[in-house]
Design a protein around this motif. Structure first.
Motif, PDB file in Angstrom:
ATOM      1  N   ALA A  47     -18.414 -51.717 -10.070  1.00 39.51           N
ATOM      2  CA  ALA A  47     -19.555 -52.598 -10.312  1.00 39.51           C
ATOM      3  C   ALA A  47     -20.847 -51.778 -10.400  1.00 39.51           C
ATOM      4  N   GLN A  48     -20.977 -50.773  -9.539  1.00 47.24           N
ATOM      5  CA  GLN A  48     -22.168 -49.917  -9.551  1.00 47.24           C
ATOM      6  C   GLN A  48     -22.293 -49.161 -10.876  1.00 47.24           C
ATOM      7  N   ALA A  49     -21.165 -48.837 -11.495  1.00 50.25           N
ATOM      8  CA  ALA A  49     -21.190 -48.115 -12.767  1.00 50.25           C
ATOM      9  C   ALA A  49     -21.917 -48.917 -13.844  1.00 50.25           C
ATOM     10  N   PHE A  50     -21.880 -50.248 -13.731  1.00 43.22           N
ATOM     11  CA  PHE A  50     -22.534 -51.093 -14.729  1.00 43.22           C
ATOM     12  C   PHE A  50     -24.045 -51.209 -14.504  1.00 43.22           C
ATOM     13  N   LEU A  51     -24.538 -50.643 -13.399  1.00 43.38           N
ATOM     14  CA  LEU A  51     -25.982 -50.596 -13.154  1.00 43.38           C
ATOM     15  C   LEU A  51     -26.586 -49.300 -13.702  1.00 43.38           C
ATOM     16  N   ILE A  52     -25.735 -48.417 -14.196  1.00 41.07           N
ATOM     17  CA  ILE A  52     -26.186 -47.115 -14.679  1.00 41.07           C
ATOM     18  C   ILE A  52     -26.120 -47.081 -16.197  1.00 41.07           C
ATOM     19  N   ASP A  53     -27.166 -46.558 -16.808  1.00 46.45           N
ATOM     20  CA  ASP A  53     -27.191 -46.404 -18.257  1.00 46.45           C
ATOM     21  C   ASP A  53     -26.315 -45.210 -18.628  1.00 46.45           C
ATOM     22  N   PRO A  54     -25.232 -45.448 -19.386  1.00 46.83           N
ATOM     23  CA  PRO A  54     -24.364 -44.331 -19.765  1.00 46.83           C
ATOM     24  C   PRO A  54     -25.127 -43.204 -20.478  1.00 46.83           C
ATOM     25  N   ALA A  55     -26.231 -43.534 -21.133  1.00 47.30           N
ATOM     26  CA  ALA A  55     -27.027 -42.513 -21.831  1.00 47.30           C
ATOM     27  C   ALA A  55     -27.642 -41.508 -20.863  1.00 47.30           C
ATOM     28  N   SER A  56     -27.678 -41.857 -19.570  1.00 47.53           N
ATOM     29  CA  SER A  56     -28.237 -40.936 -18.574  1.00 47.53           C
ATOM     30  C   SER A  56     -27.238 -39.837 -18.192  1.00 47.53           C
ATOM     31  N   ILE A  57     -25.979 -39.994 -18.621  1.00 49.02           N
ATOM     32  CA  ILE A  57     -24.939 -38.991 -18.360  1.00 49.02           C
ATOM     33  C   ILE A  57     -24.737 -38.198 -19.653  1.00 49.02           C
TER      34      ILE A  57
END
Length: 109
Positions: A47-57
């Motif tokens: 669930a926490q992964a969906f709070l992170i913008d994948p573009a930041s990785i």
């Protein structure tokens, strides 16, 4: 049963879900139900992964792995909320980690 997928939840719904899962994990841990604890922890991580913008990785970058001190992960590519790559010093087998487990090294967390 009207359960939403994490990808369909708002930020607030995700935060509520994470809090609920963490509470269930805490209770399972108190009761000594190890497998149940692990399941709730994994769900909270997802669930926490969906709070992170994948573009930041960034592919090609190295990240620390949360909860695994001294372990580093080389990101090769992203697919959804997962980073695919290799653990440093490991057997070089490709694996996927939820992006919520990755910490930037530069910020010195």
């Amino acid at each position: 049963m009207n359960e939403k997928k994490y990808s369909q939840m708002t930020e607030q719904e995700l935060r509520t879900e994470i809090a609920n899962l963490k509470e269930k994990a805490r209770k399972a841990e108190q009761l000594g139900i190890v497998n149940e604890y692990a399941v709730y922890e994994r769900k909270a991580t997802m669930a926490q992964a969906f709070l992170i913008d994948p573009a930041s990785i960034k592919p090609g970058e190295m990240y620390r792995i949360t909860g695994d001190p001294g372990m580093f992960f080389q990101v090769e590519y992203l697919k959804g909320q997962f980073a695919w790559g290799y653990r440093l010093g490991g057997d070089k087998f490709e694996e996927a980690l939820p992006i919520s487990l990755l910490e930037t090294i530069k910020e010195g967390k």
